[in-house]
Design an enzyme around this catalytic site. Structure first.
Site, PDB file in Angstrom:
ATOM      1  N   TYR A   1       7.233  -0.230  17.531  1.00 52.85           N
ATOM      2  CA  TYR A   1       6.873   0.985  17.140  1.00 52.85           C
ATOM      3  C   TYR A   1       7.157   2.198  18.122  1.00 52.85           C
ATOM      4  CZ  TYR A   1       4.299  -0.961  13.175  1.00 52.85           C
ATOM      5  OH  TYR A   1       3.851  -1.515  12.119  1.00 52.85           O
TER       6      TYR A   1
ATOM      7  N   ALA B   1      15.884  10.719  -3.439  1.00 54.60           N
ATOM      8  CA  ALA B   1      14.943  11.711  -3.538  1.00 54.60           C
ATOM      9  C   ALA B   1      15.449  13.293  -3.042  1.00 54.60           C
ATOM     10  CB  ALA B   1      13.912  11.119  -2.551  1.00 54.60           C
TER      11      ALA B   1
ATOM     12  N   ARG C   1      10.652   3.036  17.046  1.00 55.54           N
ATOM     13  CA  ARG C   1      10.460   3.962  15.851  1.00 55.54           C
ATOM     14  C   ARG C   1       9.986   5.302  16.212  1.00 55.54           C
ATOM     15  NH1 ARG C   1       7.485   0.468  11.365  1.00 55.54           N
ATOM     16  NH2 ARG C   1       7.945   2.362  10.056  1.00 55.54           N
TER      17      ARG C   1
ATOM     18  N   CYS D   1      -7.392   3.878  20.706  1.00 57.81           N
ATOM     19  CA  CYS D   1      -7.986   2.918  21.947  1.00 57.81           C
ATOM     20  C   CYS D   1      -8.748   1.932  21.307  1.00 57.81           C
ATOM     21  CB  CYS D   1      -8.462   4.071  23.188  1.00 57.81           C
ATOM     22  SG  CYS D   1      -9.108   3.035  24.470  1.00 57.81           S
TER      23      CYS D   1
ATOM     24  N   GLN E   1       2.532   7.015   2.522  1.00 60.42           N
ATOM     25  CA  GLN E   1       2.321   5.682   3.182  1.00 60.42           C
ATOM     26  C   GLN E   1       3.126   5.668   4.497  1.00 60.42           C
ATOM     27  OE1 GLN E   1       2.566   2.242   0.062  1.00 60.42           O
ATOM     28  NE2 GLN E   1       3.752   4.232  -0.649  1.00 60.42           N
TER      29      GLN E   1
ATOM     30  N   GLU F   1      15.862   3.308  -7.231  1.00 62.71           N
ATOM     31  CA  GLU F   1      15.858   2.074  -8.000  1.00 62.71           C
ATOM     32  C   GLU F   1      14.871   1.735  -8.700  1.00 62.71           C
ATOM     33  OE1 GLU F   1      16.700  -0.886  -4.874  1.00 62.71           O
ATOM     34  OE2 GLU F   1      18.545  -0.089  -4.248  1.00 62.71           O
TER      35      GLU F   1
ATOM     36  N   HIS G   1      -1.402   5.244   5.836  1.00 57.91           N
ATOM     37  CA  HIS G   1      -1.164   4.103   6.818  1.00 57.91           C
ATOM     38  C   HIS G   1      -1.043   4.503   8.241  1.00 57.91           C
ATOM     39  CE1 HIS G   1       0.764   1.691   3.413  1.00 57.91           C
ATOM     40  NE2 HIS G   1      -0.568   1.647   3.183  1.00 57.91           N
TER      41      HIS G   1
HETATM   42  C1  BJW Z   1      14.669   5.722  -2.389  1.00 60.63           C
HETATM   43  C2  BJW Z   1      15.428   5.971  -1.592  1.00 60.63           C
HETATM   44  C3  BJW Z   1      16.021   7.417  -1.782  1.00 60.63           C
HETATM   45  C4  BJW Z   1      15.245   4.167  -1.019  1.00 60.63           C
HETATM   46  N1  BJW Z   1      15.453   8.113  -2.822  1.00 60.63           N
HETATM   47  N2  BJW Z   1      14.066   6.434  -3.350  1.00 60.63           N
HETATM   48  C5  BJW Z   1      -2.061  -9.772  -3.022  1.00 60.63           C
HETATM   49  C6  BJW Z   1      -2.262  -8.984  -4.023  1.00 60.63           C
HETATM   50  C7  BJW Z   1      -2.520  -7.702  -3.690  1.00 60.63           C
HETATM   51  C8  BJW Z   1      -2.748  -7.205  -2.554  1.00 60.63           C
HETATM   52  C9  BJW Z   1      -2.946  -8.156  -1.520  1.00 60.63           C
HETATM   53  C10 BJW Z   1      -2.448  -9.374  -1.752  1.00 60.63           C
HETATM   54  N3  BJW Z   1      -2.428  -9.972  -0.580  1.00 60.63           N
HETATM   55  C11 BJW Z   1      -2.764  -9.249   0.605  1.00 60.63           C
HETATM   56  C12 BJW Z   1      -2.865  -8.056  -0.077  1.00 60.63           C
HETATM   57  C13 BJW Z   1      -3.289  -6.703   0.383  1.00 60.63           C
HETATM   58  C14 BJW Z   1      -1.987  -6.060   1.335  1.00 60.63           C
HETATM   59  C15 BJW Z   1      -0.829  -5.999   0.363  1.00 60.63           C
HETATM   60  O1  BJW Z   1      -0.458  -5.230  -0.485  1.00 60.63           O
HETATM   61  N4  BJW Z   1       0.238  -6.831   0.514  1.00 60.63           N
HETATM   62  C16 BJW Z   1       1.348  -6.990  -0.419  1.00 60.63           C
HETATM   63  C17 BJW Z   1       2.393  -7.301   0.603  1.00 60.63           C
HETATM   64  C18 BJW Z   1       1.157  -8.078  -1.352  1.00 60.63           C
HETATM   65  N5  BJW Z   1      -2.459  -4.900   1.535  1.00 60.63           N
HETATM   66  C19 BJW Z   1      -3.006  -4.374   2.541  1.00 60.63           C
HETATM   67  O2  BJW Z   1      -3.380  -5.285   3.373  1.00 60.63           O
HETATM   68  C20 BJW Z   1      -3.597  -3.003   2.794  1.00 60.63           C
HETATM   69  N6  BJW Z   1      -4.921  -3.008   3.137  1.00 60.63           N
HETATM   70  C21 BJW Z   1      -5.807  -3.471   2.280  1.00 60.63           C
HETATM   71  O3  BJW Z   1      -5.474  -3.895   1.227  1.00 60.63           O
HETATM   72  O4  BJW Z   1      -7.147  -3.351   2.569  1.00 60.63           O
HETATM   73  C22 BJW Z   1      -8.142  -3.745   1.792  1.00 60.63           C
HETATM   74  C23 BJW Z   1      -8.951  -2.278   1.117  1.00 60.63           C
HETATM   75  C24 BJW Z   1      -8.314  -1.465   0.435  1.00 60.63           C
HETATM   76  C25 BJW Z   1      -8.590  -0.416  -0.111  1.00 60.63           C
HETATM   77  C26 BJW Z   1      -9.988  -0.251   0.007  1.00 60.63           C
HETATM   78  C27 BJW Z   1     -10.824  -1.103   0.718  1.00 60.63           C
HETATM   79  C28 BJW Z   1     -10.167  -2.181   1.176  1.00 60.63           C
HETATM   80  C29 BJW Z   1      -3.075  -2.548   4.153  1.00 60.63           C
HETATM   81  C30 BJW Z   1      -1.386  -2.279   3.958  1.00 60.63           C
HETATM   82  C31 BJW Z   1      -0.876  -1.678   4.954  1.00 60.63           C
HETATM   83  C32 BJW Z   1       0.603  -1.482   4.943  1.00 60.63           C
HETATM   84  N7  BJW Z   1       1.233  -1.337   6.214  1.00 60.63           N
HETATM   85  C33 BJW Z   1       2.620  -1.097   6.393  1.00 60.63           C
HETATM   86  C34 BJW Z   1       3.148  -1.137   7.593  1.00 60.63           C
HETATM   87  C35 BJW Z   1       2.675  -0.393   8.561  1.00 60.63           C
HETATM   88  C36 BJW Z   1       3.329   1.243   8.779  1.00 60.63           C
HETATM   89  C37 BJW Z   1       4.684   0.982   9.306  1.00 60.63           C
HETATM   90  O5  BJW Z   1       5.123   0.067  10.072  1.00 60.63           O
HETATM   91  O6  BJW Z   1       5.723   1.587   8.797  1.00 60.63           O
HETATM   92  O7  BJW Z   1       3.160   0.300   5.616  1.00 60.63           O
HETATM   93  S1  BJW Z   1       3.524  -2.461   5.526  1.00 60.63           S
HETATM   94  C38 BJW Z   1       4.672  -1.025   4.917  1.00 60.63           C
HETATM   95  O8  BJW Z   1       4.880  -1.122   3.333  1.00 60.63           O
HETATM   96  C39 BJW Z   1       4.524   0.390   5.490  1.00 60.63           C
HETATM   97  C40 BJW Z   1       4.790   0.984   4.159  1.00 60.63           C
HETATM   98  O9  BJW Z   1       4.129   2.354   4.094  1.00 60.63           O
HETATM   99  C41 BJW Z   1       4.323   0.096   2.911  1.00 60.63           C
HETATM  100  C42 BJW Z   1       5.129   0.527   1.646  1.00 60.63           C
HETATM  101  O10 BJW Z   1       6.502   0.492   1.722  1.00 60.63           O
HETATM  102  P1  BJW Z   1       7.332   1.375   0.930  1.00 60.63           P
HETATM  103  O11 BJW Z   1       7.193   2.977   1.568  1.00 60.63           O
HETATM  104  O12 BJW Z   1       7.105   1.301  -0.734  1.00 60.63           O
HETATM  105  O13 BJW Z   1       8.942   1.122   1.526  1.00 60.63           O
HETATM  106  P2  BJW Z   1       9.739  -0.053   0.730  1.00 60.63           P
HETATM  107  O14 BJW Z   1      10.776  -0.246   1.750  1.00 60.63           O
HETATM  108  O15 BJW Z   1       8.993  -1.031   0.278  1.00 60.63           O
HETATM  109  O16 BJW Z   1      10.464   0.767  -0.575  1.00 60.63           O
HETATM  110  C43 BJW Z   1      11.357   1.698  -0.255  1.00 60.63           C
HETATM  111  C44 BJW Z   1      11.452   2.498  -1.573  1.00 60.63           C
HETATM  112  O17 BJW Z   1      12.314   3.436  -1.646  1.00 60.63           O
HETATM  113  C45 BJW Z   1      12.349   1.584  -2.786  1.00 60.63           C
HETATM  114  O18 BJW Z   1      11.605   1.375  -4.019  1.00 60.63           O
HETATM  115  C46 BJW Z   1      13.693   2.153  -2.958  1.00 60.63           C
HETATM  116  O19 BJW Z   1      14.272   1.932  -4.221  1.00 60.63           O
HETATM  117  C47 BJW Z   1      13.300   3.558  -2.651  1.00 60.63           C
HETATM  118  N8  BJW Z   1      14.461   4.324  -1.886  1.00 60.63           N
HETATM  119  N9  BJW Z   1      16.042   4.965  -0.606  1.00 60.63           N
HETATM  120  C48 BJW Z   1      14.533   7.619  -3.362  1.00 60.63           C
HETATM  121  N10 BJW Z   1      17.080   8.047  -1.111  1.00 60.63           N
END
Ligand code: BJW
Length: 232
Positions: free
Chosen positions: A52, A215, A55, A113, A87, A199, A105
């Site tokens: 982090y 985008a 980043r 802390c 996110q 995509e 997120h």
């Molecule tokens: C373009 C482009 C261009 C490229 N133009 N487009 C099984 C089933 C269902 C859920 C779960 C499960 N097992 C566990 C879970 C829960 C879990 C989860 O979802 N896991 C999955 C992996 C299955 N989720 C959690 O644990 C969350 N908490 C939770 O559910 O708590 C319970 C609760 C919820 C609600 C109420 C009460 C209780 C917490 C999730 C935390 C995610 N954290 C992260 C990391 C921290 C931040 C960081 O370090 O950056 O957040 S993970 C990571 O993924 C990050 C992102 O914000 C997040 C999403 O990623 P994103 O943004 O979609 O990026 P990419 O790389 O995946 O995609 C990029 C996209 O851009 C692609 O589609 C490209 O095509 C596109 N693109 N260039 C337009 N130029």
């Protein structure tokens, strides 16, 4: 018209920030998803803090792109009728001009802390264990929502999704919940849904409409449609 916009890593890709699951997404041989967990932080805090810190430092080398700027223009025009939830933990929406951004997120430029539970604006590295400005202990972690932790402000997101007319998802893979389920929630509540992505995502087939492209082109074009009254 009330609009909820969800953004993901894809909106910042053209600014030079790696997406989470893209080909350039590996960090020192680690999948980011393996580093973004409380378990990883417990096992190897230095590794996670470094991830982090790097980043956070990278934010000083990137600029918002046309997509961030277009969403800020939309906010200027719609005011409270636009709800922007991201996110992303970068600050490119704010630097593009958006004033109200919900970081579900967390934020890179914030530290939490674990000793006194206070949160602070944070620009520097955390790896060396700097003291908390409130309680002076060295237990600051990035104010980021990791896997297994509850995203910030879910109640207001649910409310906004229930109250909107249109849900738009930009540059997210639709893999991570609960954000991946917003489209289902919106459709279940009778809302129109639109996806803008380079995509196909995991949830593309769930949207009423999905447009393909970078985008920086799709978002300004869509904002122009909304502002000229051609979208709805
Ligand atoms: C373009 C482009 C261009 C490229 N133009 N487009 C099984 C089933 C269902 C859920 C779960 C499960 N097992 C566990 C879970 C829960 C879990 C989860 O979802 N896991 C999955 C992996 C299955 N989720 C959690 O644990 C969350 N908490 C939770 O559910 O708590 C319970 C609760 C919820 C609600 C109420 C009460 C209780 C917490 C999730 C935390 C995610 N954290 C992260 C990391 C921290 C931040 C960081 O370090 O950056 O957040 S993970 C990571 O993924 C990050 C992102 O914000 C997040 C999403 O990623 P994103 O943004 O979609 O990026 P990419 O790389 O995946 O995609 C990029 C996209 O851009 C692609 O589609 C490209 O095509 C596109 N693109 N260039 C337009 N130029």
């Amino acid at each position: 018209m009330r609009i909820v916009v969800l953004t993901g890593a894809g909106i910042s890709a053209e600014s030079g920030l790696a997406t989470f699951r893209g080909e350039d997404g590996l960090w020192e041989g680690h999948h980011p998803a393996d580093v973004a967990t409380p378990e990883a932080f417990e096992a190897n805090p230095t590794l996670v803090q470094r991830f982090y810190d790097e980043r956070r430092a990278a934010l000083t080398r990137v600029e918002p792109n046309a997509a961030h700027v277009a969403l800020a223009q939309l906010e200027s025009a719609l005011g409270n009728d636009l709800y922007l939830v991201t996110q992303n933990i970068d600050d490119l929406h704010e630097r593009g001009g958006s004033e109200r951004v919900h970081h579900m997120h967390g934020r890179l430029r914030a530290a939490w802390c674990l000793a006194c539970n206070e949160r602070h604006v944070w620009e520097e590295a955390l790896t060396d264990g700097p003291p908390c400005p409130s309680c002076h202990s060295s237990m600051l972690r990035p104010d980021i929502v990791w896997f297994g932790e509850v995203p910030y402000g879910m109640e207001s997101i649910d409310q906004e999704l229930a109250d909107c007319d249109l849900f738009v998802s930009i540059g997210t893979s639709g893999v991570v919940y609960p954000a991946a389920a917003f489209v289902h929630y919106a459709i279940g509540n009778g809302k129109r849904t639109l996806e803008l992505n380079l995509e196909t995502s995991d949830t593309t087939s769930d949207f009423h409409e999905s447009r393909r492209g970078p985008a920086s082109e799709l978002v300004p074009a869509w904002v122009e449609e909304v502002l000229s009254g051609r979208s709805g």
